[in-house]
Design a protein around this motif. Structure first.
Motif, PDB file in Angstrom:
ATOM      1  N   LEU A 137       0.866  -1.169   0.000  1.00 17.35           N
ATOM      2  CA  LEU A 137       0.000   0.000   0.000  1.00 17.35           C
ATOM      3  C   LEU A 137       0.903   1.220   0.000  1.00 17.35           C
ATOM      4  O   LEU A 137       1.876   1.268   0.777  1.00 17.35           O
ATOM      5  CB  LEU A 137      -0.904   0.005   1.232  1.00 17.35           C
ATOM      6  CG  LEU A 137      -1.892  -1.171   1.321  1.00 17.35           C
ATOM      7  CD1 LEU A 137      -1.299  -2.288   2.133  1.00 17.35           C
ATOM      8  CD2 LEU A 137      -3.188  -0.711   1.911  1.00 17.35           C
ATOM      9  N   LEU A 138       0.621   2.188  -0.853  1.00 22.71           N
ATOM     10  CA  LEU A 138       1.484   3.365  -0.983  1.00 22.71           C
ATOM     11  C   LEU A 138       0.698   4.635  -0.691  1.00 22.71           C
ATOM     12  O   LEU A 138      -0.459   4.770  -1.107  1.00 22.71           O
ATOM     13  CB  LEU A 138       2.070   3.429  -2.390  1.00 22.71           C
ATOM     14  CG  LEU A 138       2.996   2.269  -2.720  1.00 22.71           C
ATOM     15  CD1 LEU A 138       2.289   1.266  -3.595  1.00 22.71           C
ATOM     16  CD2 LEU A 138       4.234   2.762  -3.379  1.00 22.71           C
ATOM     17  N   LYS A 139       1.330   5.542   0.023  1.00 22.31           N
ATOM     18  CA  LYS A 139       0.761   6.857   0.323  1.00 22.31           C
ATOM     19  C   LYS A 139       1.719   7.908  -0.239  1.00 22.31           C
ATOM     20  O   LYS A 139       2.909   7.877   0.029  1.00 22.31           O
ATOM     21  CB  LYS A 139       0.609   7.032   1.843  1.00 22.31           C
ATOM     22  CG  LYS A 139       0.100   8.387   2.264  1.00 22.31           C
ATOM     23  CD  LYS A 139      -1.320   8.594   1.809  1.00 22.31           C
ATOM     24  CE  LYS A 139      -1.830   9.956   2.247  1.00 22.31           C
ATOM     25  NZ  LYS A 139      -3.084  10.295   1.601  1.00 22.31           N
ATOM     26  N   PHE A 140       1.179   8.826  -1.051  1.00 20.73           N
ATOM     27  CA  PHE A 140       1.996   9.841  -1.705  1.00 20.73           C
ATOM     28  C   PHE A 140       1.680  11.232  -1.164  1.00 20.73           C
ATOM     29  O   PHE A 140       0.535  11.518  -0.800  1.00 20.73           O
ATOM     30  CB  PHE A 140       1.750   9.835  -3.215  1.00 20.73           C
ATOM     31  CG  PHE A 140       2.065   8.523  -3.859  1.00 20.73           C
ATOM     32  CD1 PHE A 140       3.378   8.121  -4.022  1.00 20.73           C
ATOM     33  CD2 PHE A 140       1.056   7.677  -4.288  1.00 20.73           C
ATOM     34  CE1 PHE A 140       3.678   6.898  -4.600  1.00 20.73           C
ATOM     35  CE2 PHE A 140       1.345   6.465  -4.874  1.00 20.73           C
ATOM     36  CZ  PHE A 140       2.660   6.068  -5.029  1.00 20.73           C
ATOM     37  N   ALA A 141       2.691  12.076  -1.145  1.00 20.26           N
ATOM     38  CA  ALA A 141       2.536  13.490  -0.804  1.00 20.26           C
ATOM     39  C   ALA A 141       3.475  14.279  -1.711  1.00 20.26           C
ATOM     40  O   ALA A 141       4.560  13.803  -2.053  1.00 20.26           O
ATOM     41  CB  ALA A 141       2.875  13.746   0.657  1.00 20.26           C
ATOM     42  N   VAL A 142       3.051  15.473  -2.100  1.00 19.72           N
ATOM     43  CA  VAL A 142       3.882  16.337  -2.932  1.00 19.72           C
ATOM     44  C   VAL A 142       4.019  17.681  -2.233  1.00 19.72           C
ATOM     45  O   VAL A 142       3.021  18.329  -1.910  1.00 19.72           O
ATOM     46  CB  VAL A 142       3.275  16.525  -4.343  1.00 19.72           C
ATOM     47  CG1 VAL A 142       4.073  17.548  -5.139  1.00 19.72           C
ATOM     48  CG2 VAL A 142       3.247  15.199  -5.089  1.00 19.72           C
ATOM     49  N   GLN A 143       5.256  18.064  -1.958  1.00 20.02           N
ATOM     50  CA  GLN A 143       5.556  19.400  -1.426  1.00 20.02           C
ATOM     51  C   GLN A 143       5.796  20.283  -2.636  1.00 20.02           C
ATOM     52  O   GLN A 143       6.677  20.007  -3.442  1.00 20.02           O
ATOM     53  CB  GLN A 143       6.805  19.334  -0.542  1.00 20.02           C
ATOM     54  CG  GLN A 143       7.082  20.595   0.229  1.00 20.02           C
ATOM     55  CD  GLN A 143       6.205  20.706   1.470  1.00 20.02           C
ATOM     56  OE1 GLN A 143       5.831  19.710   2.051  1.00 20.02           O
ATOM     57  NE2 GLN A 143       5.889  21.908   1.854  1.00 20.02           N
ATOM     58  N   SER A 144       4.980  21.336  -2.784  1.00 18.41           N
ATOM     59  CA  SER A 144       5.038  22.135  -3.992  1.00 18.41           C
ATOM     60  C   SER A 144       4.824  23.612  -3.703  1.00 18.41           C
ATOM     61  O   SER A 144       4.315  23.981  -2.638  1.00 18.41           O
ATOM     62  CB  SER A 144       3.966  21.652  -4.976  1.00 18.41           C
ATOM     63  OG  SER A 144       3.930  22.470  -6.122  1.00 18.41           O
ATOM     64  N   THR A 145       5.181  24.437  -4.670  1.00 22.94           N
ATOM     65  CA  THR A 145       4.941  25.874  -4.558  1.00 22.94           C
ATOM     66  C   THR A 145       3.500  26.215  -4.928  1.00 22.94           C
ATOM     67  O   THR A 145       3.140  27.384  -4.946  1.00 22.94           O
ATOM     68  CB  THR A 145       5.895  26.655  -5.486  1.00 22.94           C
ATOM     69  OG1 THR A 145       5.782  26.152  -6.815  1.00 22.94           O
ATOM     70  CG2 THR A 145       7.332  26.544  -5.005  1.00 22.94           C
ATOM     71  N   ASP A 146       2.671  25.229  -5.203  1.00 22.23           N
ATOM     72  CA  ASP A 146       1.270  25.438  -5.548  1.00 22.23           C
ATOM     73  C   ASP A 146       0.435  24.303  -4.973  1.00 22.23           C
ATOM     74  O   ASP A 146       0.931  23.196  -4.772  1.00 22.23           O
ATOM     75  CB  ASP A 146       1.114  25.473  -7.079  1.00 22.23           C
ATOM     76  CG  ASP A 146      -0.236  25.982  -7.537  1.00 22.23           C
ATOM     77  OD1 ASP A 146      -1.016  26.473  -6.688  1.00 22.23           O
ATOM     78  OD2 ASP A 146      -0.524  25.897  -8.732  1.00 22.23           O
TER      79      ASP A 146
END
Length: 153
Positions: A137-146
């Motif tokens: 099972l995979l959990k994703f997060a994106v740290q972004s300027t938007d």
């Protein structure tokens, strides 16, 4: 200094470097956003996991993770992820568990596309553990300027 000493090569070099330093300071002061003022957003779904994949022994699985920014074209984005083996109570990581549970993910950032400037895409290749089929099972997060949305297929 006199006009004669100003023309010496070492003094001209010092004056040139001092002028360049002044130009750099002027440019840095005029910038609208500096490194210390960069604001970022943590983007992730409300789901406990975003993707489930079963990988047979010695097989591979490829997942495409897509981040679509809401406002900015070519937003700066960095992918983070957690991997669980079998259930959400069994997070696996090479520093936390035995290496036999870690699927050795290889993550590749795809080149940006001028036809889709709001989209950032990564591919993740997972390698099956020798011995048996394992469900991850995979959990994703994106740290972004938007702000934006994440999909995984």
């Amino acid at each position: 200094m006199s006009a004669r000493t100003n023309n010496l090569p070492e003094n001209q070099l010092v004056q040139t470097v001092a002028g360049m330093r002044e130009d750099v300071d002027t440019i840095k002061t005029a910038q609208r956003i500096g490194a210390l003022n960069l604001q970022t957003c943590l983007n992730q779904s409300a789901n406990a996991s975003d993707k489930t994949v079963a990988i047979a022994s010695a097989a591979t699985a490829t997942i495409t993770i897509t981040f679509t920014s809401a406002v900015q074209q070519n937003a700066i984005a960095a992918l983070a992820f957690k991997i669980y083996a079998g259930s959400l109570s069994n997070e696996v990581h090479p520093d936390m568990t035995s290496s036999t549970q870690w699927p050795s993910p290889a993550v590749t950032l795809m080149p940006p596309s001028s036809s889709s400037p709001y989209v950032t895409i990564w591919t993740m290749k997972l390698f099956g553990i020798y011995g048996s089929t394992t469900t991850f099972l995979l959990k994703f997060a994106v740290q972004s300027t938007d702000a934006g949305s994440i999909t995984a297929v």
